[in-house]
Scaffold this active site. Structure first.
Site, PDB file in Angstrom:
ATOM      1  N   ASP A 272      60.820 -27.115 -45.272  1.00  0.00           N
ATOM      2  CA  ASP A 272      61.120 -28.139 -44.906  1.00  0.00           C
ATOM      3  C   ASP A 272      62.251 -28.482 -44.619  1.00  0.00           C
ATOM      4  O   ASP A 272      63.012 -28.863 -43.955  1.00  0.00           O
ATOM      5  CB  ASP A 272      60.854 -29.395 -45.787  1.00  0.00           C
TER       6      ASP A 272
ATOM      7  N   ASP B  50      51.562 -29.895 -44.586  1.00  0.00           N
ATOM      8  CA  ASP B  50      53.692 -31.212 -43.731  1.00  0.00           C
ATOM      9  C   ASP B  50      54.384 -29.647 -42.779  1.00  0.00           C
ATOM     10  O   ASP B  50      54.151 -30.351 -42.037  1.00  0.00           O
ATOM     11  CB  ASP B  50      54.124 -31.288 -44.771  1.00  0.00           C
TER      12      ASP B  50
HETATM   13  N1  GLY Z   1      55.630 -33.509 -47.354  1.00  0.00           N
HETATM   14  C1  GLY Z   1      56.205 -33.914 -48.732  1.00  0.00           C
HETATM   15  C2  GLY Z   1      55.386 -35.351 -48.405  1.00  0.00           C
HETATM   16  O1  GLY Z   1      55.304 -35.653 -47.402  1.00  0.00           O
HETATM   17  O2  GLY Z   1      55.732 -35.705 -49.629  1.00  0.00           O
END
Ligand code: GLY
Length: 372
Positions: free
Chosen positions: A94, A150
């Site tokens: 992320d 994600d």
């Molecule tokens: N990327 C983790 C979430 O959307 O909670």
């Protein structure tokens, strides 16, 4: 409608002007708000994956309003995030969310060279998570074969790095991950799995377990939003029509499942009771659909624009707190269907980030502040 967009954005500026003062006083990177106060990350301190949304929101509001306090707050938090680049071991895939929205926007808006280097540093960390078996590793710990939908949102950091440096390796990694995701995550009807576990040596998909949604095989709505928005970003980064087609298929599935009141459940396959709504999913999907509408042009794009507007209007009418009670706006954000300690039906800041981003897109603004 134009008045509603302008007025709502102005209300956001007014609200966050007050909330910035509170964040500074509390010395926190806001993750969610409760009881009139900001609450920081639930896990992993300042390395928690959502740390870029607050500075990202600050840069958006600074760009929109020109108010210096937003720029200063973005810089305060950027310093904290840059320290995490050295700590390193808690960071994961992320870093796209974390560093494009903070350092990337900072570089683009002010020309700051150090911010550019930090963004490139993050891109190298993301590239370093690529497994040549064909996917970018998601989380840390004993999960070397895990990838999640994600990650499609983080690929922009790699497209950005290739454009900045002229080195095609970053883009090549992003394309390989996107191709794998298209094959293994996206189902026939346009819905997506959240998690795929690969054999880390061969790249063979072994298992598709449940994640933050209701159960294995269900359709966690935020995951669908990451998918539709993320594949649109990959089309933008590469010009590959297959990614655009995939984004449209996921978006078509998503818009067919929006609730009658314009809100979005936490999972499109969840039972009717108990109620689980996720405002983050609809804000993010709205912003992604507005992006998609621009990419596909009028005609097909009109349906995405209408769906986005319906969701944004519902968020404002049914879930927004514009008083001084809450430092954030959207009140029915849900981190995961089965409570994971990160919040249910509360204000979670990255819902507000995507809400503001979507309003700016509706206004025709340049909402990807990191993009040259
Ligand atoms: N990327 C983790 C979430 O959307 O909670």
């Amino acid at each position: 409608m134009d008045n509603w967009i302008e007025e709502t954005l102005q209300k956001a500026v007014d609200k966050f002007r007050r909330s910035v003062v509170l964040a500074r006083k509390q010395e926190v990177i806001p993750y969610k708000s409760e009881g009139g106060r900001w609450v920081g990350a639930p896990f992993d301190g300042n390395s928690w994956w959502t740390g870029g949304f607050w500075p990202g929101l600050m840069w958006q509001l600074y760009h929109f309003s020109g108010e210096e306090a937003f720029r200063e707050e973005a810089l305060r938090v950027e310093r904290l995030l840059v320290a995490e680049l050295l700590r390193f071991e808690w960071l994961n895939h992320d870093v796209g969310f974390m560093y494009l929205l903070s350092c990337g926007a900072h570089h683009r808006l002010t020309g700051d060279e150090e911010a550019r280097r930090h963004t490139l540093h993050a891109a190298n960390l993301l590239a370093g998570r690529f497994n040549p078996a064909g996917f970018i590793r998601a989380w840390n710990g004993d999960r070397p074969g895990w990838a999640i939908i994600d990650c499609m949102m983080n690929l922009s950091l790699l497209y950005w790095a290739s454009a900045q440096t002229g080195d095609p390796r970053f883009e090549a990694i992003a394309r390989q991950h996107a191709d794998t995701a298209m094959r293994e995550f996206v189902r026939e009807d346009g819905s997506c799995h959240h998690i795929v576990i690969f054999d880390p040596r061969t790249g063979k998909a072994l298992e598709k377990p449940g994640g933050q949604g209701y159960c294995a095989g269900s359709s966690w709505t935020r995951g669908q939003a990451w998918g539709l928005y993320g594949f649109a970003l990959s089309y933008e980064g590469t010009g590959d029509e297959r990614y655009l087609d995939t984004a449209c298929r996921i978006a078509d599935y998503f818009k067919a499942h929006i609730r009658a009141d314009g809100l979005v459940d936490c999972d499109f396959c969840q039972p009717q009771e108990p109620q689980r709504i996720d405002n983050i999913a609809s804000a993010c999907a709205a912003s992604g659909m507005l992006k998609l509408a621009r990419l596909v042009g009028d005609g097909r794009g009109d349906a995405y624009r209408e769906a986005a507007l319906r969701m944004l209007r519902a968020l404002d009418a049914l879930c927004a707190d514009w008083t001084n009670q809450s430092p954030g706006i959207l009140q029915k954000c849900t981190a995961a269907y089965h409570d994971d300690g990160a919040g249910r039906h509360v204000n979670i800041l990255y819902g507000d980030y995507f809400f503001v981003e979507a309003l700016l897109r509706l206004r025709g603004a340049d909402a990807q502040l990191w993009q040259a």
